[in-house]
Scaffold this active site. Sequence first.
Site, PDB file in Angstrom:
ATOM      1  N   GLY A  31       0.801  -1.231   0.000  1.00  0.00           N
ATOM      2  CA  GLY A  31       0.000   0.000   0.000  1.00  0.00           C
ATOM      3  C   GLY A  31       0.828   1.274   0.000  1.00  0.00           C
ATOM      4  O   GLY A  31       0.321   2.333  -0.351  1.00  0.00           O
ATOM      5  N   SER A  33       3.298   1.693  -1.989  1.00  0.00           N
ATOM      6  CA  SER A  33       3.824   1.848  -3.353  1.00  0.00           C
ATOM      7  C   SER A  33       2.730   1.972  -4.413  1.00  0.00           C
ATOM      8  O   SER A  33       3.033   2.147  -5.590  1.00  0.00           O
ATOM      9  CB  SER A  33       4.713   0.649  -3.726  1.00  0.00           C
ATOM     10  N   PRO A  39       0.599  -2.002  -8.590  1.00  0.00           N
ATOM     11  CA  PRO A  39      -0.603  -2.516  -7.920  1.00  0.00           C
ATOM     12  C   PRO A  39      -0.258  -3.244  -6.631  1.00  0.00           C
ATOM     13  O   PRO A  39       0.826  -3.821  -6.525  1.00  0.00           O
ATOM     14  CB  PRO A  39      -1.171  -3.504  -8.948  1.00  0.00           C
ATOM     15  N   ASP A  40      -1.179  -3.205  -5.645  1.00  0.00           N
ATOM     16  CA  ASP A  40      -0.952  -4.059  -4.478  1.00  0.00           C
ATOM     17  C   ASP A  40      -1.488  -5.457  -4.802  1.00  0.00           C
ATOM     18  O   ASP A  40      -1.790  -5.758  -5.966  1.00  0.00           O
ATOM     19  CB  ASP A  40      -1.535  -3.443  -3.188  1.00  0.00           C
ATOM     20  N   PHE A  41      -1.578  -6.325  -3.818  1.00  0.00           N
ATOM     21  CA  PHE A  41      -1.964  -7.710  -4.106  1.00  0.00           C
ATOM     22  C   PHE A  41      -3.443  -7.974  -3.859  1.00  0.00           C
ATOM     23  O   PHE A  41      -4.087  -8.663  -4.631  1.00  0.00           O
ATOM     24  CB  PHE A  41      -1.118  -8.672  -3.250  1.00  0.00           C
ATOM     25  N   ARG A  42      -3.976  -7.426  -2.744  1.00  0.00           N
ATOM     26  CA  ARG A  42      -5.289  -7.880  -2.291  1.00  0.00           C
ATOM     27  C   ARG A  42      -6.391  -6.847  -2.301  1.00  0.00           C
ATOM     28  O   ARG A  42      -7.493  -7.146  -1.850  1.00  0.00           O
ATOM     29  CB  ARG A  42      -5.151  -8.493  -0.883  1.00  0.00           C
ATOM     30  N   ASN A 113       7.848  -5.423   0.633  1.00  0.00           N
ATOM     31  CA  ASN A 113       7.861  -5.106  -0.797  1.00  0.00           C
ATOM     32  C   ASN A 113       9.161  -5.536  -1.462  1.00  0.00           C
ATOM     33  O   ASN A 113      10.230  -5.477  -0.863  1.00  0.00           O
ATOM     34  CB  ASN A 113       7.633  -3.608  -0.999  1.00  0.00           C
ATOM     35  N   ASP A 115       9.887  -4.149  -4.487  1.00  0.00           N
ATOM     36  CA  ASP A 115      10.095  -3.121  -5.519  1.00  0.00           C
ATOM     37  C   ASP A 115      11.367  -2.306  -5.303  1.00  0.00           C
ATOM     38  O   ASP A 115      11.713  -1.465  -6.124  1.00  0.00           O
ATOM     39  CB  ASP A 115       8.861  -2.207  -5.623  1.00  0.00           C
ATOM     40  N   HIS A 132      10.769 -10.013   2.327  1.00  0.00           N
ATOM     41  CA  HIS A 132      10.425 -10.944   1.245  1.00  0.00           C
ATOM     42  C   HIS A 132      11.455 -10.909   0.117  1.00  0.00           C
ATOM     43  O   HIS A 132      11.147 -11.234  -1.030  1.00  0.00           O
ATOM     44  CB  HIS A 132       9.011 -10.647   0.725  1.00  0.00           C
ATOM     45  N   ASN A 233      -3.471   2.946   7.018  1.00  0.00           N
ATOM     46  CA  ASN A 233      -3.953   2.007   6.004  1.00  0.00           C
ATOM     47  C   ASN A 233      -5.352   2.406   5.553  1.00  0.00           C
ATOM     48  O   ASN A 233      -6.042   3.143   6.265  1.00  0.00           O
ATOM     49  CB  ASN A 233      -3.991   0.591   6.617  1.00  0.00           C
TER      50      ASN A 233
END
Length: 316
Positions: A31, A33, A39-42, A113, A115, A132, A233
Amino acid sequence: MKDKKVDAIKKIAKLISDNPDSKVIFLVGAGISTSCGIPDFRSPGTGLYDNLAKLNLPFAEAVFDIEYFEQNPKPFYTLAKELYPGNYKPSKFHQLMKVFQDKGRLHRVFTQNIDTLERAAGIHSDLLVEAHGSFALNHCISCKKEYPQNVFKDKMLAGEEFANCEECEGLIKPQIVFFGENLPRKFFLTWDKDVTELDDKSIVVVAGTSLAVYPFASLPEEVPKATTRALINLEKVGDFKTNPRKCDIFYSGSADGAATELAKELGWLSELDSLSKLLETDEESTENVASGKEGEAAKVDSIVKDLEKLELKEDT
Ligand code: OAD
Ligand code: ZN
């Protein structure tokens, strides 16, 4: 700004200003980025997994699943090409974390992230834990031969379908933590140390994450009860929702909005603005920049289109 948001920012800023010797820990996710066009994931609709679900992957997360990658690496390589670092520049939130560092007030950034925008913002490697992994290191999953970042990048940009090892033809994979793989040792060692140093003057800021993926998602639970936890958030997540604490602070809104307001409240706005200007004039980092919601939606669209071309059904 709504009153609740103002309150949240004021509370966070007060704790930081009242305790000049304390440092802040950030726990962040996709969120922070999204405003960069990634794009985020969820997030429903715009998140990567929602869009991948339309494809014929056995399950959306398969793109980051090590067993699936071994059988069919094409979806990951396609995604990697689109998300390759260097094409985006850091958001206001990344920049604010750098201002914390410049002010000597940053204890650590734990990011999920891949990125590498924390690095791009100038966060020192000793203050940064890429939980990650990242695209920085690459290795062959068969013979373990290591490759520098540019080898993988060049193969992707040259349009090669697979990134194959020069020694054994095995698959080259960036050291991104896939489902089914362990997190780096640095994550566990650093967190175990940092968590013991938290006290009633500390603050842990959690931002732009759904807290859905473990073990990262358990970090807020492990923060000592005396320490303030702040969540920035779009919605309440994880332990903030299921096990709220009296001293929790919740800012419901965009990470960049919070960054600007917090900088204002702390009297750091000019530092934040100077950093933004510096990054804007950095030609390399502004190349191919897609920004904001539009950029994010266009990005998801092009990722899905590229993946559709793979005719995943036949491959799986
Ligand atoms: P998610 O996509 O799961 O969650 C992103 C969170 O950020 C959601 O709660 C959004 O509401 C919120 N959000 C989106 N845009 C925002 C904005 N502008 N400001 C504030 N909040 C915003 O992403 P992560 O929690 O980071 O793993 O996902 C965790 C892991 O799942 C990732 O690291 C990835 C994925 O599988 C790997 O890549 C290995
Ligand atoms: Zn090899």
